[in-house]
Write an enzyme that holds these catalytic residues in place. Structure first.
Site, PDB file in Angstrom:
ATOM      1  N   ASP A  17       0.827  -1.209   0.000  1.00 55.34           N
ATOM      2  CA  ASP A  17       0.000   0.000   0.000  1.00 55.34           C
ATOM      3  C   ASP A  17       0.865   1.264   0.000  1.00 55.34           C
ATOM      4  OD1 ASP A  17      -2.370   1.376  -0.035  1.00 55.34           O
ATOM      5  OD2 ASP A  17      -2.801   1.128   2.098  1.00 55.34           O
ATOM      6  N   HIS A  34       2.621   3.381  -8.864  1.00 54.25           N
ATOM      7  CA  HIS A  34       2.484   1.941  -9.131  1.00 54.25           C
ATOM      8  C   HIS A  34       3.715   1.431  -9.890  1.00 54.25           C
ATOM      9  CE1 HIS A  34      -1.517   2.158  -7.590  1.00 54.25           C
ATOM     10  NE2 HIS A  34      -2.028   2.818  -8.599  1.00 54.25           N
ATOM     11  N   LEU A 128      10.708 -20.925  -4.809  1.00 53.84           N
ATOM     12  CA  LEU A 128       9.821 -19.944  -4.173  1.00 53.84           C
ATOM     13  C   LEU A 128       8.506 -19.962  -4.921  1.00 53.84           C
ATOM     14  CD1 LEU A 128       9.203 -17.301  -2.453  1.00 53.84           C
ATOM     15  CD2 LEU A 128      10.212 -16.011  -4.327  1.00 53.84           C
ATOM     16  N   GLU A 202       1.415 -13.254  12.271  1.00 54.82           N
ATOM     17  CA  GLU A 202       2.031 -12.093  12.922  1.00 54.82           C
ATOM     18  C   GLU A 202       1.889 -10.888  11.995  1.00 54.82           C
ATOM     19  OE1 GLU A 202       3.498 -11.870  15.952  1.00 54.82           O
ATOM     20  OE2 GLU A 202       2.903 -13.956  16.308  1.00 54.82           O
TER      21      GLU A 202
HETATM   22  C1  IPE Z   1      -5.390  -2.787  -0.204  1.00 56.85           C
HETATM   23  O1  IPE Z   1      -5.046  -1.459  -0.403  1.00 56.85           O
HETATM   24  C2  IPE Z   1      -5.373  -3.521  -1.506  1.00 56.85           C
HETATM   25  C3  IPE Z   1      -4.068  -3.649  -2.147  1.00 56.85           C
HETATM   26  C4  IPE Z   1      -2.917  -3.284  -1.647  1.00 56.85           C
HETATM   27  C5  IPE Z   1      -4.089  -4.266  -3.440  1.00 56.85           C
HETATM   28  P1  IPE Z   1      -6.167  -0.329  -0.537  1.00 56.85           P
HETATM   29  O2  IPE Z   1      -5.463   0.966  -0.609  1.00 56.85           O
HETATM   30  O3  IPE Z   1      -7.092  -0.653  -1.633  1.00 56.85           O
HETATM   31  O4  IPE Z   1      -6.959  -0.522   0.828  1.00 56.85           O
HETATM   32  P2  IPE Z   1      -7.785   0.511   1.706  1.00 56.85           P
HETATM   33  O5  IPE Z   1      -8.749   1.196   0.785  1.00 56.85           O
HETATM   34  O6  IPE Z   1      -6.808   1.436   2.314  1.00 56.85           O
HETATM   35  O7  IPE Z   1      -8.443  -0.362   2.716  1.00 56.85           O
HETATM   36  C1  IPE Z   2      -1.572   0.219  -3.377  1.00 58.07           C
HETATM   37  O1  IPE Z   2      -1.366   1.580  -3.417  1.00 58.07           O
HETATM   38  C2  IPE Z   2      -1.728  -0.399  -4.741  1.00 58.07           C
HETATM   39  C3  IPE Z   2      -3.111  -0.778  -5.077  1.00 58.07           C
HETATM   40  C4  IPE Z   2      -4.118  -0.803  -4.252  1.00 58.07           C
HETATM   41  C5  IPE Z   2      -3.346  -1.187  -6.454  1.00 58.07           C
HETATM   42  P1  IPE Z   2      -2.562   2.607  -3.404  1.00 58.07           P
HETATM   43  O2  IPE Z   2      -2.930   2.906  -4.807  1.00 58.07           O
HETATM   44  O3  IPE Z   2      -3.675   2.116  -2.554  1.00 58.07           O
HETATM   45  O4  IPE Z   2      -1.887   3.867  -2.733  1.00 58.07           O
HETATM   46  P2  IPE Z   2      -2.520   4.898  -1.716  1.00 58.07           P
HETATM   47  O5  IPE Z   2      -3.119   4.103  -0.599  1.00 58.07           O
HETATM   48  O6  IPE Z   2      -3.553   5.662  -2.478  1.00 58.07           O
HETATM   49  O7  IPE Z   2      -1.382   5.732  -1.280  1.00 58.07           O
HETATM   50 MG    MG Z   3      -4.120   2.339  -0.566  1.00 55.49          MG
END
Ligand code: IPE
Ligand code: IPE
Ligand code: MG
Length: 238
Positions: A17, A34, A128, A202
């Site tokens: 995230d 990304h 892996l 964990e």
């Molecule tokens: C969780 O991240 C999903 C992925 C990392 C693919 P999100 O950014 O979508 O989750 P929320 O919205 O913070 O819960």
């Molecule tokens: C995680 O990064 C990747 C996906 C969910 C595809 P985010 O796109 O959720 O990034 P933030 O949370 O907006 O920073």
């Molecule tokens: Mg996110």
């Protein structure tokens, strides 16, 4: 960094995230976050292979992520295809088996074909297992498992429904439960990831944003895990 090999997690799951925030901090388009994040994927995959983690499961796209703007979603599928194309060679070279979980049938057809191809080409690799969770939802996975179970019950009744029997119907039937969950960028929630499987995992949350989570951050997380004491409800040291 010294790592106590015998205490390493066998299966690491990661909620990758913070890509969007990383890009926003730099006044870039979210997709740039990304793209930078795929470098972290490469680091974590290579490093898992090196230290001897046997299963790595990465949350790349949740079922809920379909509610993002179409433009971002489409760019993500494009990025997945580029990633698959460029990483196949590395997977072959490093003996990495590629796998997916989630509602793969909801993905664009071209992405589905490429995923199937990489899975097929790497199916005899053993060092892996790299699993990407795509269009994934933990609750949907549980419902999907129940549907499969009910189907089988029509043919042959299952005498005793144990956890072990149920687990066979999950996407992760051939994968042990995660020992360690890492979530980057500070959010302390599961966001519908591996709900059944993480009953005793964990959890480690770091403020580092995913594109900044490279080899050193990963090794530090693994090291922290080796100092955890897992009791599974029993008493310490028995
Ligand atoms: C969780 O991240 C999903 C992925 C990392 C693919 P999100 O950014 O979508 O989750 P929320 O919205 O913070 O819960
Ligand atoms: C995680 O990064 C990747 C996906 C969910 C595809 P985010 O796109 O959720 O990034 P933030 O949370 O907006 O920073
Ligand atoms: Mg996110």
């Amino acid at each position: 960094m010294e790592l106590e090999k015998t205490k390493l997690p066998r299966h690491v799951a990661i909620i990758m995230d913070g890509n969007g925030r990383w890009a926003e901090q730099r006044n870039l388009d979210r997709i740039e976050g990304h793209i930078a994040g795929t470098e972290s994927v490469r680091d974590v995959v290579t490093c898992s292979r090196e230290v001897g983690v046997s299963y790595l499961t990465l949350y790349a796209f949740s079922k809920e992520n379909w509610s993002r703007p179409k433009e971002e979603v489409n760019k993500l599928w494009g990025l997945l295809q580029i990633f698959l194309q460029s990483e196949l060679e590395l997977m072959q070279e490093k003996d990495i088996r590629f796998n997916t979980i989630g509602a793969i049938k909801d993905l664009p057809k071209k992405a589905q074909r490429m995923l199937a191809n990489v899975m097929d080409k790497t199916k005899s690799n053993r060092s892996l297992m790299l699993t990407l969770a795509l269009s994934y939802s933990g609750r949907q996975e549980i419902l999907h498992a129940i549907a499969g179970l009910v189907e089988d019950m029509k043919k042959k009744p299952i005498k005793r429904l144990t956890e072990k029997v149920f687990t066979r119907y999950l996407y992760t039937s051939k994968i042990p439960d995660p020992d360690l969950l890492i979530r980057t960028s500070g959010e302390m929630r599961l966001s519908n990831f591996l709900l059944w499987q993480m009953a005793y995992t964990e959890i480690l949350v770091t403020d580092t944003l995913w594109p900044d989570f490279r080899r050193d951050s990963y090794l530090k997380a693994l090291q922290e895990y080796t100092h955890r004491e897992r009791r599974f409800g029993a008493l310490r040291g028995r």
